[in-house]
Motif scaffolding. Structure first.
Motif, PDB file in Angstrom:
ATOM      1  N   GLY A  59       0.806  -1.220   0.000  1.00 57.10           N
ATOM      2  CA  GLY A  59       0.000   0.000   0.000  1.00 57.10           C
ATOM      3  C   GLY A  59       0.836   1.266   0.000  1.00 57.10           C
ATOM      4  O   GLY A  59       0.369   2.325  -0.391  1.00 57.10           O
ATOM      5  N   ILE A  60       2.083   1.173   0.431  1.00 56.28           N
ATOM      6  CA  ILE A  60       2.947   2.361   0.474  1.00 56.28           C
ATOM      7  C   ILE A  60       3.922   2.401  -0.697  1.00 56.28           C
ATOM      8  O   ILE A  60       4.837   3.206  -0.723  1.00 56.28           O
ATOM      9  N   GLY A  61       3.749   1.504  -1.663  1.00 56.56           N
ATOM     10  CA  GLY A  61       4.575   1.521  -2.867  1.00 56.56           C
ATOM     11  C   GLY A  61       5.855   0.719  -2.795  1.00 56.56           C
ATOM     12  O   GLY A  61       6.619   0.676  -3.752  1.00 56.56           O
ATOM     13  N   ALA A  62       6.109   0.082  -1.675  1.00 59.99           N
ATOM     14  CA  ALA A  62       7.301  -0.768  -1.551  1.00 59.99           C
ATOM     15  C   ALA A  62       7.008  -2.129  -2.187  1.00 59.99           C
ATOM     16  O   ALA A  62       5.858  -2.481  -2.431  1.00 59.99           O
ATOM     17  N   GLY A  63       8.044  -2.873  -2.444  1.00 61.91           N
ATOM     18  CA  GLY A  63       7.872  -4.224  -2.969  1.00 61.91           C
ATOM     19  C   GLY A  63       7.670  -5.218  -1.845  1.00 61.91           C
ATOM     20  O   GLY A  63       8.092  -5.005  -0.711  1.00 61.91           O
ATOM     21  N   LYS A  64       6.997  -6.319  -2.184  1.00 59.23           N
ATOM     22  CA  LYS A  64       6.724  -7.352  -1.183  1.00 59.23           C
ATOM     23  C   LYS A  64       6.728  -8.714  -1.860  1.00 59.23           C
ATOM     24  O   LYS A  64       6.131  -8.898  -2.917  1.00 59.23           O
ATOM     25  N   ILE A  65       7.438  -9.660  -1.258  1.00 60.33           N
ATOM     26  CA  ILE A  65       7.404 -11.050  -1.719  1.00 60.33           C
ATOM     27  C   ILE A  65       6.493 -11.800  -0.764  1.00 60.33           C
ATOM     28  O   ILE A  65       6.751 -11.866   0.445  1.00 60.33           O
ATOM     29  N   ASP A  66       5.415 -12.354  -1.297  1.00 56.83           N
ATOM     30  CA  ASP A  66       4.473 -13.119  -0.488  1.00 56.83           C
ATOM     31  C   ASP A  66       5.131 -14.432  -0.074  1.00 56.83           C
ATOM     32  O   ASP A  66       5.717 -15.122  -0.902  1.00 56.83           O
ATOM     33  N   LEU A  67       5.028 -14.779   1.194  1.00 55.69           N
ATOM     34  CA  LEU A  67       5.655 -16.015   1.680  1.00 55.69           C
ATOM     35  C   LEU A  67       5.098 -17.254   0.983  1.00 55.69           C
ATOM     36  O   LEU A  67       5.821 -18.221   0.767  1.00 55.69           O
ATOM     37  N   LYS A  68       3.816 -17.204   0.610  1.00 58.11           N
ATOM     38  CA  LYS A  68       3.227 -18.335  -0.114  1.00 58.11           C
ATOM     39  C   LYS A  68       3.951 -18.529  -1.442  1.00 58.11           C
ATOM     40  O   LYS A  68       4.267 -19.659  -1.836  1.00 58.11           O
ATOM     41  N   ASP A  69       4.247 -17.429  -2.139  1.00 57.89           N
ATOM     42  CA  ASP A  69       4.976 -17.520  -3.409  1.00 57.89           C
ATOM     43  C   ASP A  69       6.394 -18.045  -3.188  1.00 57.89           C
ATOM     44  O   ASP A  69       6.905 -18.833  -3.978  1.00 57.89           O
ATOM     45  N   LEU A  70       7.009 -17.601  -2.109  1.00 54.35           N
ATOM     46  CA  LEU A  70       8.372 -18.052  -1.814  1.00 54.35           C
ATOM     47  C   LEU A  70       8.392 -19.544  -1.466  1.00 54.35           C
ATOM     48  O   LEU A  70       9.267 -20.286  -1.925  1.00 54.35           O
ATOM     49  N   LYS A  71       7.412 -19.986  -0.705  1.00 58.68           N
ATOM     50  CA  LYS A  71       7.349 -21.401  -0.312  1.00 58.68           C
ATOM     51  C   LYS A  71       7.048 -22.320  -1.485  1.00 58.68           C
ATOM     52  O   LYS A  71       7.425 -23.491  -1.475  1.00 58.68           O
ATOM     53  N   THR A  72       6.383 -21.811  -2.507  1.00 54.86           N
ATOM     54  CA  THR A  72       6.043 -22.655  -3.661  1.00 54.86           C
ATOM     55  C   THR A  72       6.965 -22.423  -4.852  1.00 54.86           C
ATOM     56  O   THR A  72       6.756 -22.999  -5.916  1.00 54.86           O
ATOM     57  N   PHE A  73       7.994 -21.594  -4.676  1.00 48.61           N
ATOM     58  CA  PHE A  73       8.944 -21.316  -5.745  1.00 48.61           C
ATOM     59  C   PHE A  73       9.712 -22.598  -6.075  1.00 48.61           C
ATOM     60  O   PHE A  73      10.272 -23.241  -5.198  1.00 48.61           O
ATOM     61  N   LYS A  74       9.708 -22.968  -7.349  1.00 52.42           N
ATOM     62  CA  LYS A  74      10.363 -24.212  -7.762  1.00 52.42           C
ATOM     63  C   LYS A  74      11.878 -24.034  -7.793  1.00 52.42           C
ATOM     64  O   LYS A  74      12.395 -23.116  -8.416  1.00 52.42           O
ATOM     65  N   ILE A  75      12.547 -24.942  -7.111  1.00 58.89           N
ATOM     66  CA  ILE A  75      14.007 -24.936  -7.054  1.00 58.89           C
ATOM     67  C   ILE A  75      14.489 -26.244  -7.656  1.00 58.89           C
ATOM     68  O   ILE A  75      14.078 -27.321  -7.241  1.00 58.89           O
ATOM     69  N   PHE A  76      15.352 -26.126  -8.656  1.00 63.62           N
ATOM     70  CA  PHE A  76      15.887 -27.295  -9.321  1.00 63.62           C
ATOM     71  C   PHE A  76      17.243 -27.628  -8.708  1.00 63.62           C
ATOM     72  O   PHE A  76      18.158 -26.806  -8.747  1.00 63.62           O
TER      73      PHE A  76
END
Length: 167
Positions: free
Chosen positions: A108-125
């Motif tokens: 809401g203040i214009g900063a960036g944010k990484i959602d933890l759900k996205d981080l937890k489901t990020f595919k790592i090879f």
């Protein structure tokens, strides 16, 4: 809280966006005390990967590093605790190389944010063989060392040139 003086000026580095400039996270301008840790400040051991998940810098790059010692960190940083199957430096290099695929939302203040759900489901090879992971990380570390050495040489040459010009 920064309002409690006995939590600050200790010997435990307090990692935040302002101290995440290098891959190796060893120190910070701010440090907390053992009392702060006993009161709930999170602390992680050496070889923990830290990632910044909130801040305006996320629109340029995602600060990611690995701890060189036990550190604490603020609420904008998250720790990635590794299982024994994943070699720490391999994961660090993988995340850095693929940071452009990590989704960043606006707050809401214009900063960036990484959602933890996205981080937890990020595919790592990850190669199944940890020796292969170590070889990959070692090769990339060698390149980092070469780059650093050349940057040091370049800085020295620039200083030398500056001296010649002044004389």
């Amino acid at each position: 809280s920064k309002n409690i003086p006995e939590y600050w000026n200790g010997n435990i580095p307090w990692i935040s966006a302002s101290s995440m400039h290098e891959k190796l996270l060893n120190d910070s301008e701010l440090r907390i005390t053992e009392k702060a840790v006993k009161s709930g400040a999170k602390i992680v051991k050496k070889d923990t990967i830290l990632i910044l998940v909130r801040g305006s810098i996320l629109f340029k790059r995602i600060p990611i590093g690995i701890t060189a010692r036990s550190v604490s960190f603020n609420q904008d940083v998250k720790a990635i605790i590794l299982n024994k199957e994943v070699y720490k430096l391999y994961l660090l290099y993988f995340l850095i190389a693929n940071e452009r695929f990590i989704p960043i939302d606006k707050t809401g203040i214009g900063a960036g944010k990484i959602d933890l759900k996205d981080l937890k489901t990020f595919k790592i090879f990850v190669p199944r063989n940890q020796k292969e992971q170590q070889k990959i990380a070692s090769c990339l570390s060698t390149f980092d060392e070469l780059i650093s050495a050349h940057q040091d040489k370049l800085a020295a040459l620039k200083e030398h040139k500056k001296g010649l010009v002044q004389n």
